[in-house]
Design an enzyme around this catalytic site. Structure first.
Site, PDB file in Angstrom:
ATOM      1  N   HIS A 179       0.817  -1.221   0.000  1.00  0.00           N
ATOM      2  CA  HIS A 179       0.000   0.000   0.000  1.00  0.00           C
ATOM      3  C   HIS A 179       0.859   1.282   0.000  1.00  0.00           C
ATOM      4  O   HIS A 179       0.538   2.258   0.663  1.00  0.00           O
ATOM      5  CB  HIS A 179      -0.988  -0.013   1.191  1.00  0.00           C
ATOM      6  N   HIS A 226      -1.006   4.866   9.740  1.00  0.00           N
ATOM      7  CA  HIS A 226       0.407   5.265   9.833  1.00  0.00           C
ATOM      8  C   HIS A 226       0.514   6.616  10.537  1.00  0.00           C
ATOM      9  O   HIS A 226       0.732   7.634   9.892  1.00  0.00           O
ATOM     10  CB  HIS A 226       1.035   5.394   8.451  1.00  0.00           C
ATOM     11  N   HIS A 360      10.358  -4.026   3.157  1.00  0.00           N
ATOM     12  CA  HIS A 360      10.804  -2.636   3.094  1.00  0.00           C
ATOM     13  C   HIS A 360      11.291  -2.164   4.451  1.00  0.00           C
ATOM     14  O   HIS A 360      10.835  -2.620   5.484  1.00  0.00           O
ATOM     15  CB  HIS A 360       9.766  -1.678   2.505  1.00  0.00           C
ATOM     16  N   GLU A 407       4.594  -5.194   8.475  1.00  0.00           N
ATOM     17  CA  GLU A 407       3.205  -5.002   8.006  1.00  0.00           C
ATOM     18  C   GLU A 407       2.601  -6.302   7.481  1.00  0.00           C
ATOM     19  O   GLU A 407       1.388  -6.478   7.470  1.00  0.00           O
ATOM     20  CB  GLU A 407       3.155  -3.947   6.888  1.00  0.00           C
TER      21      GLU A 407
END
Ligand code: DHB
Ligand code: FE
Length: 452
Positions: A179, A226, A360, A407
């Site tokens: 996302h 976030h 990431h 995540e």
């Protein structure tokens, strides 16, 4: 199945559950507003004008003006919220509670001095205790009921005539996708044809075509906020959005130009109640702005429509501040969510999405970490052996997939909700895609269809 409500046969008692909360949302929010001195002053100066500022029903406003607490409770009020109104009028909790019993203030006080009301005969409706009679009602409430009797009858007939078709909700598919905010920016700024982005968006073309054929009624969308709606003031581990609407958040660049998300308060409340009854303590959120974690997956799967073509229930997971929930906890939660959805008595199609990841790292000297092999093995295992994959500890995600790769635990919630985990058939892979990079991230995507 209606929600399990074992408390409905306790006499003279209203339990403030998700249904009551939904009904009473603005009434209770109005009461909360009276915690500010300046609002109390404005309310006292002109009740009608102050009440006109709140989107409460006419009945709730009439109940407030009558100061009839039983009536306010009937229309969704909760005593702790309503007590702010009582406090504004200078009443004590004893005066407020007593006012709902049909006794005078003096009689109630004396009952309390004598040891309080006995539970004998007051445990079940229909026993012979002293809390069994008809509810105390103000003259205003009685008048309202008489004036609206005709209307109430017409509504009941309408409801019976428009009864829902029989059937249960089913989970038809699960969708998994990264996302990354830059993907949203590329769509919003018309850059999808640029060389950097083209291969990525090409990977989602089959998904958009699949989505057109398989649009559900509702998406249960697992994502992480976030540092957008939840700051460090409150950190819910799991939070479910129960509102009717969720606006796209401004994350500092201005809000994305995407449609508002339409929620499904009734199904969300049902899921909240069912999942909490299965011992997962969800936070219920009625006021939530949704960030890229939720809107970017919608854009990837639907493109740029005027309105999103279905309802969306946002489901937030804390993956920002440790401790974050384990893979196993997420996988088990998915199973509870499946039970909740499949016990909903409307024949609707529901998809469950898991978002975020893949590898990431957005911070420190190790930023930019990508682990293609680990990501692809994750995808293989997510399809074929999710229960084993769920056992992978956090530290492996961090070491192998980067600090923000954590995540990916959210994908296990969606996977846990699939039929095979509950003994059904294995799902089919409708689409799988992997691409590096988008901004700092490896993009992974999978569509699994249930074979029901
Ligand atoms: C990026 C990826 C994310 O998942 C996120 O939440 C923010 C930024 C990125 O790769 O830039
Ligand atoms: Fe993210």
């Amino acid at each position: 199945m209606a929600l399990e409500k074992p408390y409905l046969d306790v006499p003279g008692t209203t339990i403030f559950d998700a249904d009551q909360s939904r009904k009473g949302y603005w009434l209770n929010q109005f009461c909360m507003s009276l915690m500010k001195a300046e609002n109390r002053t404005r309310f006292k100066a002109d009740e009608d004008a102050y009440l006109a500022e709140w989107p409460m029903t006419d009945e709730q406003k009439a109940a407030v003006k009558a100061r009839d607490l039983n009536w306010m409770m009937r229309t969704g009020g909760n005593i702790y919220f309503l007590s702010k109104l009582g406090a504004t009028d200078g009443l004590s909790f004893q005066q407020m509670a007593g006012s709902m019993t049909g006794m005078t203030e003096q009689q109630y006080r004396e009952m309390m001095l004598k040891g309080g009301r006995s539970p004998e005969g007051n445990r079940y409706i229909g026993e012979n205790g002293d809390a069994q009679g008809p509810m105390a009602m103000s003259e205003a409430w009685k008048e309202w009921q008489e004036a609206h009797a005709q209307h109430a009858l017409a509504e009941a007939i309408e409801q019976a005539e428009g009864a829902q078709p029989e059937g249960r909700a089913t989970i038809t598919a699960s969708v998994y996708t990264s996302h990354v905010p830059a993907i949203g920016a590329a769509i919003d700024h018309g850059k999808t044809e640029e060389a950097y982005w083209k291969p990525l968006f090409a990977g989602y073309e089959p998904s958009k075509a699949w989505m057109k054929e398989n649009t559900p009624d509702v998406i249960f969308l697992v994502y992480n906020d976030h540092a957008t709606s939840f700051d460090l003031g409150v950190i819910p581990t799991f939070a479910i959005g129960t509102a009717a609407e969720f606006e796209p958040a401004d994350e500092g660049y201005g809000a994305r130009p995407v449609p508002k998300v339409q929620g499904d308060p009734e199904l969300a409340s049902h899921i909240a109640q069912s999942v909490i009854q299965q011992d997962f303590d969800l936070t219920i959120v009625n006021d939530l702005k949704v960030d890229h974690g939720l809107t970017v997956p919608l854009s990837l799967m639907f493109g740029q429509p005027e309105q999103w073509p279905c309802k969306v229930i946002p489901f937030h997971v804390n993956v920002v501040q440790y401790p974050v929930p384990s893979g196993q906890r997420c996988f088990a939660l998915g199973q509870a969510i499946r039970k909740a959805i499949e016990s909903y008595d409307k024949p609707i199609k529901v998809q469950i999405w898991g978002t975020g990841g893949m590898s990431h790292q957005l911070q420190g000297p190790r930023a930019g970490l990508i682990n293609k092999e680990w990501d692809n093995r994750f995808l293989d295992r997510l399809v074929a052996e999710p229960a084993e994959l769920a056992k992978v500890p956090h530290i492996e995600y961090v070491r192998e997939a980067g600090s923000e790769g954590i995540e990916l635990v959210m994908w296990l919630i969606a996977r846990g909700a699939m039929a095979d985990v509950a003994g059904g058939k294995a799902p089919s892979v409708a689409h799988r895609f992997f691409h590096v990079p988008a901004s700092n991230t490896a993009v992974g995507h999978l569509i699994l269809e249930n074979n029901l």
